[in-house]
Design a protein around this motif. Structure first.
Motif, PDB file in Angstrom:
ATOM      1  N   ILE A  50      -7.858  11.151   3.273  1.00  0.00           N
ATOM      2  CA  ILE A  50      -6.705  10.957   2.392  1.00  0.00           C
ATOM      3  C   ILE A  50      -7.222  10.516   1.035  1.00  0.00           C
ATOM      4  CG2 ILE A  50      -4.559   9.682   2.053  1.00  0.00           C
ATOM      5  CD1 ILE A  50      -4.497   9.200   5.072  1.00  0.00           C
ATOM      6  N   ARG A  51      -6.925  11.291   0.017  1.00  0.00           N
ATOM      7  CA  ARG A  51      -7.444  10.977  -1.313  1.00  0.00           C
ATOM      8  C   ARG A  51      -6.404  10.314  -2.207  1.00  0.00           C
ATOM      9  NH1 ARG A  51     -11.816  10.279   0.179  1.00  0.00           N
ATOM     10  NH2 ARG A  51     -12.459  10.015  -1.968  1.00  0.00           N
ATOM     11  N   GLU A  52      -5.124  10.365  -1.803  1.00  0.00           N
ATOM     12  CA  GLU A  52      -4.040   9.745  -2.568  1.00  0.00           C
ATOM     13  C   GLU A  52      -3.137   9.002  -1.600  1.00  0.00           C
ATOM     14  OE1 GLU A  52      -2.829  12.560  -6.162  1.00  0.00           O
ATOM     15  OE2 GLU A  52      -2.850  13.645  -4.251  1.00  0.00           O
ATOM     16  N   LEU A  53      -2.754   7.787  -1.974  1.00  0.00           N
ATOM     17  CA  LEU A  53      -1.968   6.968  -1.062  1.00  0.00           C
ATOM     18  C   LEU A  53      -1.178   5.927  -1.848  1.00  0.00           C
ATOM     19  CD1 LEU A  53      -1.587   6.460   2.054  1.00  0.00           C
ATOM     20  CD2 LEU A  53      -3.319   4.680   1.817  1.00  0.00           C
ATOM     21  N   ASP A  54       0.084   5.770  -1.450  1.00  0.00           N
ATOM     22  CA  ASP A  54       0.881   4.657  -1.955  1.00  0.00           C
ATOM     23  C   ASP A  54       0.729   3.519  -0.958  1.00  0.00           C
ATOM     24  OD1 ASP A  54       2.597   3.063  -3.320  1.00  0.00           O
ATOM     25  OD2 ASP A  54       4.386   4.279  -2.999  1.00  0.00           O
ATOM     26  N   LEU A  55       0.686   2.306  -1.438  1.00  0.00           N
ATOM     27  CA  LEU A  55       0.469   1.148  -0.575  1.00  0.00           C
ATOM     28  C   LEU A  55       1.444   0.044  -0.943  1.00  0.00           C
ATOM     29  CD1 LEU A  55      -1.230  -0.440   1.529  1.00  0.00           C
ATOM     30  CD2 LEU A  55      -2.745  -1.096  -0.358  1.00  0.00           C
ATOM     31  N   SER A  56       2.116  -0.501   0.055  1.00  0.00           N
ATOM     32  CA  SER A  56       3.008  -1.631  -0.179  1.00  0.00           C
ATOM     33  C   SER A  56       3.030  -2.496   1.070  1.00  0.00           C
ATOM     34  CB  SER A  56       4.423  -1.147  -0.527  1.00  0.00           C
ATOM     35  OG  SER A  56       4.990  -0.438   0.566  1.00  0.00           O
ATOM     36  N   ALA A  57       3.589  -3.691   0.918  1.00  0.00           N
ATOM     37  CA  ALA A  57       3.654  -4.628   2.033  1.00  0.00           C
ATOM     38  C   ALA A  57       4.859  -5.525   1.855  1.00  0.00           C
ATOM     39  CB  ALA A  57       2.378  -5.465   2.106  1.00  0.00           C
ATOM     40  N   ARG A  58       5.329  -6.056   2.975  1.00  0.00           N
ATOM     41  CA  ARG A  58       6.437  -7.012   2.897  1.00  0.00           C
ATOM     42  C   ARG A  58       6.013  -8.206   2.044  1.00  0.00           C
ATOM     43  NH1 ARG A  58       9.667  -8.623   8.203  1.00  0.00           N
ATOM     44  NH2 ARG A  58      10.401  -6.509   7.785  1.00  0.00           N
ATOM     45  N   ASN A  59       4.766  -8.651   2.255  1.00  0.00           N
ATOM     46  CA  ASN A  59       4.192  -9.691   1.407  1.00  0.00           C
ATOM     47  C   ASN A  59       3.371  -8.990   0.325  1.00  0.00           C
ATOM     48  OD1 ASN A  59       3.098 -11.942   0.228  1.00  0.00           O
ATOM     49  ND2 ASN A  59       1.884 -12.561   2.000  1.00  0.00           N
ATOM     50  N   ALA A  60       4.048  -8.589  -0.753  1.00  0.00           N
ATOM     51  CA  ALA A  60       3.424  -7.739  -1.766  1.00  0.00           C
ATOM     52  C   ALA A  60       2.248  -8.407  -2.467  1.00  0.00           C
ATOM     53  CB  ALA A  60       4.462  -7.312  -2.802  1.00  0.00           C
ATOM     54  N   TYR A  61       2.194  -9.739  -2.457  1.00  0.00           N
ATOM     55  CA  TYR A  61       1.129 -10.457  -3.160  1.00  0.00           C
ATOM     56  C   TYR A  61       0.159 -11.120  -2.183  1.00  0.00           C
ATOM     57  CZ  TYR A  61       4.397  -9.755  -6.982  1.00  0.00           C
ATOM     58  OH  TYR A  61       5.243  -9.168  -7.899  1.00  0.00           O
ATOM     59  N   GLY A  62       0.203 -10.701  -0.924  1.00  0.00           N
ATOM     60  CA  GLY A  62      -0.679 -11.282   0.089  1.00  0.00           C
ATOM     61  C   GLY A  62      -2.112 -10.820  -0.058  1.00  0.00           C
ATOM     62  N   ASP A  63      -3.024 -11.583   0.526  1.00  0.00           N
ATOM     63  CA  ASP A  63      -4.447 -11.262   0.430  1.00  0.00           C
ATOM     64  C   ASP A  63      -4.797  -9.972   1.164  1.00  0.00           C
ATOM     65  OD1 ASP A  63      -5.082 -13.493  -1.113  1.00  0.00           O
ATOM     66  OD2 ASP A  63      -5.288 -14.774   0.646  1.00  0.00           O
ATOM     67  N   THR A  64      -4.103  -9.698   2.269  1.00  0.00           N
ATOM     68  CA  THR A  64      -4.439  -8.503   3.060  1.00  0.00           C
ATOM     69  C   THR A  64      -4.190  -7.234   2.262  1.00  0.00           C
ATOM     70  OG1 THR A  64      -3.908  -9.654   5.128  1.00  0.00           O
ATOM     71  CG2 THR A  64      -3.978  -7.240   5.186  1.00  0.00           C
ATOM     72  N   VAL A  65      -3.011  -7.107   1.652  1.00  0.00           N
ATOM     73  CA  VAL A  65      -2.703  -5.894   0.901  1.00  0.00           C
ATOM     74  C   VAL A  65      -3.594  -5.781  -0.335  1.00  0.00           C
ATOM     75  CG1 VAL A  65      -0.835  -6.893  -0.492  1.00  0.00           C
ATOM     76  CG2 VAL A  65      -0.802  -4.460   0.052  1.00  0.00           C
ATOM     77  N   LYS A  66      -3.936  -6.908  -0.940  1.00  0.00           N
ATOM     78  CA  LYS A  66      -4.841  -6.877  -2.102  1.00  0.00           C
ATOM     79  C   LYS A  66      -6.221  -6.370  -1.703  1.00  0.00           C
ATOM     80  CE  LYS A  66      -2.681 -10.666  -4.730  1.00  0.00           C
ATOM     81  NZ  LYS A  66      -2.878 -12.064  -5.210  1.00  0.00           N
ATOM     82  N   GLN A  67      -6.750  -6.909  -0.588  1.00  0.00           N
ATOM     83  CA  GLN A  67      -8.071  -6.482  -0.132  1.00  0.00           C
ATOM     84  C   GLN A  67      -8.067  -5.020   0.288  1.00  0.00           C
ATOM     85  OE1 GLN A  67      -9.356 -10.644   1.981  1.00  0.00           O
ATOM     86  NE2 GLN A  67     -10.450  -8.823   2.587  1.00  0.00           N
ATOM     87  N   LEU A  68      -6.975  -4.595   0.930  1.00  0.00           N
ATOM     88  CA  LEU A  68      -6.891  -3.207   1.380  1.00  0.00           C
ATOM     89  C   LEU A  68      -6.845  -2.261   0.186  1.00  0.00           C
ATOM     90  CD1 LEU A  68      -6.681  -1.191   3.674  1.00  0.00           C
ATOM     91  CD2 LEU A  68      -4.204  -1.598   3.720  1.00  0.00           C
ATOM     92  N   ARG A  69      -6.097  -2.629  -0.843  1.00  0.00           N
ATOM     93  CA  ARG A  69      -6.029  -1.804  -2.053  1.00  0.00           C
ATOM     94  C   ARG A  69      -7.416  -1.658  -2.680  1.00  0.00           C
ATOM     95  NH1 ARG A  69      -1.873  -0.437  -5.429  1.00  0.00           N
ATOM     96  NH2 ARG A  69      -0.473  -1.800  -4.229  1.00  0.00           N
ATOM     97  N   THR A  70      -8.133  -2.770  -2.773  1.00  0.00           N
ATOM     98  CA  THR A  70      -9.482  -2.735  -3.339  1.00  0.00           C
ATOM     99  C   THR A  70     -10.407  -1.864  -2.504  1.00  0.00           C
ATOM    100  OG1 THR A  70      -9.207  -4.957  -4.271  1.00  0.00           O
ATOM    101  CG2 THR A  70     -11.455  -4.162  -3.992  1.00  0.00           C
ATOM    102  N   ALA A  71     -10.316  -1.996  -1.168  1.00  0.00           N
ATOM    103  CA  ALA A  71     -11.164  -1.198  -0.280  1.00  0.00           C
ATOM    104  C   ALA A  71     -10.872   0.293  -0.430  1.00  0.00           C
ATOM    105  CB  ALA A  71     -10.966  -1.636   1.167  1.00  0.00           C
ATOM    106  N   LEU A  72      -9.599   0.650  -0.532  1.00  0.00           N
ATOM    107  CA  LEU A  72      -9.229   2.063  -0.707  1.00  0.00           C
ATOM    108  C   LEU A  72      -9.760   2.603  -2.028  1.00  0.00           C
ATOM    109  CD1 LEU A  72      -5.541   1.835   0.570  1.00  0.00           C
ATOM    110  CD2 LEU A  72      -7.362   3.194   1.626  1.00  0.00           C
ATOM    111  N   GLU A  73      -9.562   1.852  -3.088  1.00  0.00           N
ATOM    112  CA  GLU A  73     -10.013   2.309  -4.402  1.00  0.00           C
ATOM    113  C   GLU A  73     -11.534   2.407  -4.462  1.00  0.00           C
ATOM    114  OE1 GLU A  73      -8.146  -0.561  -6.915  1.00  0.00           O
ATOM    115  OE2 GLU A  73      -6.254   0.590  -7.077  1.00  0.00           O
ATOM    116  N   ASN A  74     -12.228   1.478  -3.804  1.00  0.00           N
ATOM    117  CA  ASN A  74     -13.691   1.523  -3.771  1.00  0.00           C
ATOM    118  C   ASN A  74     -14.217   2.723  -2.994  1.00  0.00           C
ATOM    119  OD1 ASN A  74     -13.908  -0.796  -5.301  1.00  0.00           O
ATOM    120  ND2 ASN A  74     -14.244  -2.149  -3.557  1.00  0.00           N
ATOM    121  N   ASN A  75     -13.363   3.283  -2.141  1.00  0.00           N
ATOM    122  CA  ASN A  75     -13.756   4.454  -1.359  1.00  0.00           C
ATOM    123  C   ASN A  75     -13.143   5.746  -1.899  1.00  0.00           C
ATOM    124  OD1 ASN A  75     -15.392   3.693   1.237  1.00  0.00           O
ATOM    125  ND2 ASN A  75     -13.931   2.043   0.923  1.00  0.00           N
TER     126      ASN A  75
END
Length: 201
Positions: free
Chosen positions: A32-57
């Motif tokens: 998957i080369r394009e993805l929208d990402l959101s979370a119930r806790n939009a400012y939580g550490d998990t979604v932030k780390q996941l976003r960074t991991a996706l972008e780094n890959n």
């Protein structure tokens, strides 16, 4: 021997500089080369780390992408596993549960699943500050494991699989719409009973 080791190290550095990585050593094989990402806790550490991991890959994360990953729920729990009386220490089991959904076109749910991570740590009643720091460290490690687990699950998805899931979701939506339309027509075709008239005395 030294020259040989230097040669191997030099080749490793050159290959890593070119972006080469052994298959299976990282989560850079995402289809998957394009993805929208959101979370119930939009400012939580998990979604932030996941976003960074996706972008780094190499994944472009933006609103309006063909697929949408939603972290629908994240829960951290703790329970006492064992007690040791004299030293006032106890072993605790920490659990993190993350539920997620992958959506496609028209917000159709393509798949949903849950990821769980469990770890133990010892809480020392005689060293509360140290125990609290240890609990924070373990929680951080668990969050890293959750992100790695989500990346591995995304790595297993292919565009062909997602297209097939989208096709099935479209068929379900079409069938549901047809059932609702049939029910509406049946209701419209049924004569409405008029209120009972009470004869006047």
């Amino acid at each position: 021997m030294i020259k040989r080791n230097l040669l191997v190290m030099g080749l490793a550095v050159m290959l890593s500089a070119c972006g080469f990585q052994l298959r299976g050593t990282g989560a850079n094989d995402l289809n998957i080369r394009e993805l929208d990402l959101s979370a119930r806790n939009a400012y939580g550490d998990t979604v932030k780390q996941l976003r960074t991991a996706l972008e780094n890959n190499g994944v472009k994360v933006y609103s309006g992408a063909p697929y949408h990953l939603v972290l629908t729920n994240e829960q951290d729990t703790q329970r006492a596993a064992t007690y040791t009386g004299g030293t006032r220490s106890a072993e605790y089991e920490l659990t993190t549960v993350v539920s997620y959904v992958v959506q496609g076109l028209n917000n159709a749910e393509l798949l949903s699943d849950t990821l769980e991570v469990h770890k133990m740590y010892v809480h020392d009643g005689n060293n509360i500050t140290g125990s609290d720091l240890e609990a924070q460290r373990v929680r951080k490690e668990m969050r890293n494991n959750v992100v790695q687990g989500l990346m591995l699950r995304l790595q297993q998805l292919t565009p062909a699989q997602l297209d097939e899931l989208q096709r099935k979701a479209d068929l379900r939506a079409k069938a549901e719409a047809e059932q609702m339309e049939a029910a509406r027509r049946a209701q419209d075709a049924t004569p409405q009973q008029s209120p009972m008239e009470v004869p006047a005395n």
